[in-house]
Design a protein around this motif. Structure first.
Motif, PDB file in Angstrom:
ATOM      1  N   ASP A   1       4.424  -3.622   2.610  1.00 32.88           N
ATOM      2  CA  ASP A   1       5.008  -3.801   1.671  1.00 32.88           C
ATOM      3  C   ASP A   1       5.626  -4.981   2.428  1.00 32.88           C
ATOM      4  O   ASP A   1       6.932  -5.057   1.677  1.00 32.88           O
ATOM      5  N   TYR A   2       4.487  -6.177   2.422  1.00 34.35           N
ATOM      6  CA  TYR A   2       4.894  -7.891   2.638  1.00 34.35           C
ATOM      7  C   TYR A   2       4.635  -8.819   1.758  1.00 34.35           C
ATOM      8  O   TYR A   2       3.897  -8.556   1.258  1.00 34.35           O
TER       9      TYR A   2
ATOM     10  N   ILE B   1       0.749  -1.353   0.144  1.00 36.45           N
ATOM     11  CA  ILE B   1      -0.169  -0.207   0.276  1.00 36.45           C
ATOM     12  C   ILE B   1       1.393   1.706   0.048  1.00 36.45           C
ATOM     13  O   ILE B   1       1.647   1.619   0.800  1.00 36.45           O
ATOM     14  N   ASP B   2       1.158   2.308  -1.111  1.00 32.20           N
ATOM     15  CA  ASP B   2       1.913   3.217  -1.168  1.00 32.20           C
ATOM     16  C   ASP B   2       1.193   4.190   0.099  1.00 32.20           C
ATOM     17  O   ASP B   2       0.080   4.302   0.955  1.00 32.20           O
TER      18      ASP B   2
ATOM     19  N   MET C   1       4.083  -4.266  10.079  1.00 32.90           N
ATOM     20  CA  MET C   1       2.977  -4.755   9.791  1.00 32.90           C
ATOM     21  C   MET C   1       0.914  -4.242   9.040  1.00 32.90           C
ATOM     22  O   MET C   1       1.535  -2.822   8.299  1.00 32.90           O
ATOM     23  N   PHE C   2       0.138  -3.778  10.049  1.00 34.62           N
ATOM     24  CA  PHE C   2      -0.920  -3.535   9.228  1.00 34.62           C
ATOM     25  C   PHE C   2      -1.477  -2.161   9.854  1.00 34.62           C
ATOM     26  O   PHE C   2      -2.424  -2.087   9.660  1.00 34.62           O
ATOM     27  N   THR C   3      -0.514  -1.742  11.045  1.00 36.39           N
ATOM     28  CA  THR C   3      -0.515  -0.235  11.444  1.00 36.39           C
ATOM     29  C   THR C   3      -1.355   0.638  10.466  1.00 36.39           C
ATOM     30  O   THR C   3      -2.238   1.482  10.638  1.00 36.39           O
ATOM     31  N   GLY C   4      -0.439   0.155   9.174  1.00 32.45           N
ATOM     32  CA  GLY C   4      -0.937   1.688   8.183  1.00 32.45           C
ATOM     33  C   GLY C   4      -2.451   1.504   7.794  1.00 32.45           C
ATOM     34  O   GLY C   4      -2.613   2.369   7.004  1.00 32.45           O
ATOM     35  N   ILE C   5      -2.713   0.288   7.701  1.00 33.43           N
ATOM     36  CA  ILE C   5      -4.260   0.025   7.313  1.00 33.43           C
ATOM     37  C   ILE C   5      -4.662   1.437   7.669  1.00 33.43           C
ATOM     38  O   ILE C   5      -6.049   1.569   8.027  1.00 33.43           O
ATOM     39  N   MET C   6      -4.439   1.697   9.234  1.00 34.99           N
ATOM     40  CA  MET C   6      -5.758   2.440  10.144  1.00 34.99           C
ATOM     41  C   MET C   6      -5.472   3.981   9.565  1.00 34.99           C
ATOM     42  O   MET C   6      -6.028   4.859   9.640  1.00 34.99           O
TER      43      MET C   6
END
Length: 257
Positions: free
Chosen positions: A93-94, A87-88, A148-153
């Motif tokens: 990036d995993y 996800i830019d 990890m998925f912290t960024g989707i927040m």
């Protein structure tokens, strides 16, 4: 009396010092692990992006399993890999892992299968990346370090969505770009008002597909205007959220035509 108070104060001081040192040690170990995990992930990214000609063994793997060339080295290292999520605008990036017989195997393990509190993103056990008409449910930790998925927040803010309306999920067999369909908060609960998104993974028939999309759109924090037609794959990204007990934040994408 004064001597007694002094002893008590000294004891309290020692106790507080030990608590501080213990907390500092735990915090230091946490961020050391995060640094190590970041280094390991970077090495995997470089492996995926390598322009080197595949070895004979890797060519055999590509042919035998029908893999995209970029996944040959990673698959050779660990055949549990199912694809790659990116996800830019985020750290996401995993590699995405899949172990159907033990869904959460990578919840606290790294690509080498060693203990790692950060874990790796992983697919729900009943997902099959060879079935295109699927809802690929991917879980990832919400880490204080930002891993990890912290960024989707970030998708809770419509302004971020407008700048990053798509993300990629490439399976071992094909590249995929997904348009964000919905983003919402929910919870894992027996409460009748909760959305049991975790029961909608894998292959969906037309009725279940439409119900899932409708429920997601209803709960979304904002309208994206995207339409999801039956026959197009979905990706559901999930991480923990702390707005309620057992809270979750969910982002759903629909594959571009």
């Amino acid at each position: 009396m004064k001597r007694g108070k002094k002893i008590i104060l000294n004891v309290l001081l020692v106790c507080f010092s030990l608590i501080f040192l213990g907390s500092a040690f735990v915090l230091g170990r946490y961020f050391f692990q995060a640094h190590q995990t970041s280094s390991d992930i970077k090495a995997l990214q470089e492996m995926k992006e390598s322009t080197e000609e595949p070895s004979e063994e890797e060519k055999k793997i590509i042919k035998e399993h029908g893999l995209l060339k970029k996944f040959a080295k990673l698959y050779k290292k660990n055949s549990d890999i199912a694809g790659w999520i990116k996800i830019d605008g985020t750290e996401i990036d995993y590699p995405v892992m899949h172990t159907s017989d033990d869904e959460q195997f990578y919840i606290h393990r790294n690509f080498n299968k060693d203990d790692d509190s950060n874990g790796l993103p992983f697919l729900a056990g009943n997902c099959d990346i060879s079935i295109k008409n699927s809802n690929f449910l991917i879980y990832g930790h919400h880490m204080r370090s930002g891993l990890m998925f912290t960024g989707i927040m970030d998708y809770q803010d419509e302004s971020f969505y407008k700048k990053h309306p798509t993300f990629s999920f490439d399976t071992l067999y094909e590249n995929g770009e997904y348009k964000v369909l919905a983003a919402f908060f929910t919870e894992v609960s027996s409460n009748s008002g909760a959305f049991d998104f975790y029961n909608w993974s894998g292959e969906l028939d037309e009725e279940r597909f439409n119900k899932y999309v409708k429920e997601a759109e209803k709960r979304s924090l904002y309208k994206t205007g995207e339409k999801a037609k039956f026959g197009r794959s979905l990706v559901t990204l999930v991480t923990c959220s702390y707005h309620v007990n057992n809270g979750r934040f969910v982002v759903i994408g629909v594959k571009k035509d």
